[in-house]
Scaffold this motif. Structure first.
Motif, short mmCIF file in Angstrom:
data_model
loop_
_atom_site.label_atom_id
_atom_site.label_comp_id
_atom_site.label_asym_id
_atom_site.label_seq_id
_atom_site.Cartn_x
_atom_site.Cartn_y
_atom_site.Cartn_z
N ARG A 80 0.84 -1.21 0.00
CA ARG A 80 0.00 0.00 0.00
C ARG A 80 0.87 1.25 0.00
NH1 ARG A 80 -2.94 -1.63 3.73
NH2 ARG A 80 -4.73 -2.37 2.55
N HIS A 102 1.23 4.17 -2.90
CA HIS A 102 1.04 5.57 -2.54
C HIS A 102 2.22 6.41 -3.00
CE1 HIS A 102 0.74 9.20 -0.16
NE2 HIS A 102 1.81 8.87 0.53
N GLU A 103 3.43 5.95 -2.70
CA GLU A 103 4.61 6.72 -3.06
C GLU A 103 4.78 6.83 -4.57
OE1 GLU A 103 7.67 4.70 -0.92
OE2 GLU A 103 7.35 5.87 0.92
N PHE A 135 -6.65 0.12 -3.62
CA PHE A 135 -7.23 1.45 -3.80
C PHE A 135 -8.27 1.42 -4.91
CE2 PHE A 135 -2.82 2.36 -2.32
CZ PHE A 135 -3.15 2.95 -1.11
N GLU A 168 -7.28 8.16 -4.43
CA GLU A 168 -7.25 7.51 -3.12
C GLU A 168 -5.83 7.06 -2.78
OE1 GLU A 168 -9.41 3.94 -0.56
OE2 GLU A 168 -9.65 4.02 -2.74
N ALA A 169 -5.10 6.58 -3.77
CA ALA A 169 -3.71 6.17 -3.54
C ALA A 169 -2.85 7.35 -3.11
CB ALA A 169 -3.14 5.52 -4.81
N ILE A 170 -3.03 8.49 -3.74
CA ILE A 170 -2.26 9.67 -3.39
C ILE A 170 -2.61 10.16 -2.00
CG2 ILE A 170 -1.97 12.13 -3.94
CD1 ILE A 170 -2.11 11.35 -6.89
N HIS A 208 -3.51 8.47 0.49
CA HIS A 208 -3.32 7.43 1.50
C HIS A 208 -2.55 7.94 2.71
CE1 HIS A 208 -2.35 3.64 3.42
NE2 HIS A 208 -1.06 3.85 3.23
#
Length: 207
Positions: free
Chosen positions: A16, A20-21, A55, A60-62, A64
């Motif tokens: 996760r 995100h990164e 995600f 949503e990933a950004i 997180h």
């Protein structure tokens, strides 16, 4: 059994975080609108299906990292002494979070996050996350408040606190000249001492 479960959870958390990164890096390099879920998955060395397991969208990933910090805030609030006045408990939890997540110096990812602030997709994600945490905070304090209408008052309390916290973080993001905890302390003190507007039955300006 517990050890294997713990290992699985750590692997999930690592995946996760990698997504995100990757999303944050690609969005700042190319612009959020030009980044695809496939590109994020490739950058994190996972499949498109794996991305969907974690995600629902690139936004949503950004977001997180922000979501993790909001959940940690709720944990810290719940750890405050139950007999503490609500605003003191909220303020102390916010300052603890600032020390944990940001320390005395702006973290390296702050520049990237600043570049993406205000994007409509991320604003919608932020609204959804803050709405959820506002409800959870209100539930936490409804049973602590004495007097009439504890449910309503706890919702107003949670909304006022989160508004002050959000403004403090946004201000510090633009002006990271000192520790975030100091900005939060000042902003929440201002929110706590804001004058109360008296509502009457007369229309504005009416006699």
């Amino acid at each position: 059994m517990e050890e294997s479960t713990g290992l699985r959870e750590r692997k999930k958390a690592a995946t996760r975080l990698a997504l995100h990164e990757a999303a944050l890096r690609l969005a700042t390099e190319h612009g959020l609108d030009r980044v695809t879920v496939e590109a994020i998955a490739d950058a994190a060395n996972v499949s498109r299906r794996t991305f969907s397991n974690y995600f629902s969208s690139k936004e949503e990933a950004i977001f997180h990292g922000d979501a993790v910090r909001l959940r940690r805030l709720l944990e810290l609030v719940r750890q405050q002494p139950p007999d503490d006045p609500p605003w003191r408990a909220l303020s102390r939890a916010a300052e603890q979070l600032a020390d944990e997540a940001y320390g005395d110096d702006p973290p390296p990812w702050l520049v990237r996050r600043r570049q993406l602030r205000g994007h409509p997709g991320l604003v919608a994600q932020q609204v959804a996350a803050y709405t959820t945490i506002e409800r959870d905070l209100a539930d936490e304090f409804a049973h602590r408040l004495a007097g009439p209408d504890p449910e309503l008052r706890s919702r107003v309390l949670a909304a006022t606190f989160l508004a002050g916290l959000r403004v403090a973080v946004q201000h510090w993001t633009d002006h990271p000249d000192g520790p975030l905890r100091d900005v939060i302390r000042t902003a929440l003190a201002q929110a706590a001492s804001a004058p109360t507007v008296e509502v009457t039955g007369a229309p504005p300006g009416g006699g």
